[in-house]
Enzyme design. Structure first.
Site, mmCIF file in Angstrom:
data_model
loop_
_atom_site.group_PDB
_atom_site.id
_atom_site.type_symbol
_atom_site.label_atom_id
_atom_site.label_comp_id
_atom_site.label_asym_id
_atom_site.label_seq_id
_atom_site.Cartn_x
_atom_site.Cartn_y
_atom_site.Cartn_z
ATOM 1 C CE1 TYR A 78 0.352 1.836 4.233
ATOM 2 C CE2 TYR A 78 0.732 -0.501 4.537
ATOM 3 C CZ TYR A 78 0.836 0.792 4.999
ATOM 4 O OH TYR A 78 1.423 1.052 6.217
ATOM 5 C CB CYS A 79 1.486 4.083 -1.643
ATOM 6 S SG CYS A 79 0.365 4.168 -3.047
ATOM 7 C CB SER A 80 -1.006 8.210 -0.372
ATOM 8 O OG SER A 80 0.134 8.639 0.316
#
Length: 164
Positions: A95-97
């Site tokens: 995941y990221c933002s």
């Protein structure tokens, strides 16, 4: 009747937000990595290795519990592989933002032979928007989420936005 109208508005706005996020992700992603929803990841039966593909300053503000920082700009594939099980079928969620940078990192793992890799749909923003907990560097729950920039931060609707 009033409760029914409110329920309709909540469901409608959620569906509208989902379509806008779909449009954003379709613009930036190639969909070469399957998505996992935040709701699925939050299920107790979903046992996955979590990789955070944001920058160190973002990770230090907050992250998903038990997430392993791997970064994006300075991502090191060989170093990351040492943190993963030898079992190439292990479930991994990156995941990221919002799910844009994480697609790139997840695809690198797939190219290394990992077969059960997912990109978290909507990233940590969607996680927090759905009232799931994030933790700080000490493992304590926090409302703070690094919003990356004012432009991207508009996608974070819950929690406290941090930009430093």
């Amino acid at each position: 009747m009033k409760k029914l109208c409110i329920l309709f508005l909540v469901i409608s706005s959620t569906a509208f937000a989902q379509k806008k996020l779909d449009k954003l992700l379709n613009k930036w992603n190639t969909r070469n990595v399957p998505y996992m929803s935040v709701e699925t990841l939050a299920l107790p039966k979903t046992n996955a290795i979590l990789l955070d593909a944001r920058e160190k300053t973002e990770f230090e503000v907050s992250h998903l519990k038990k997430a392993i920082y791997v970064g994006y700009d300075k991502f090191q594939l060989e170093e990351t592989l040492t943190k993963l099980p030898k079992d190439k079928d292990a479930k991994i969620v990156v995941y990221c933002s919002l799910g844009i940078r994480s697609e790139t990192i997840a695809h690198k793992l797939i190219k290394e032979g990992y077969t059960n890799v997912y990109n978290l749909y909507g990233g940590i923003f969607e996680w927090k928007n759905n009232n799931f907990k994030v933790v700080d560097t000490l493992g304590n729950p926090t409302e703070k989420v690094h919003a990356f920039s004012k432009n991207w931060g508009k996608w974070l609707h819950k929690g406290i936005k941090v930009y430093e």
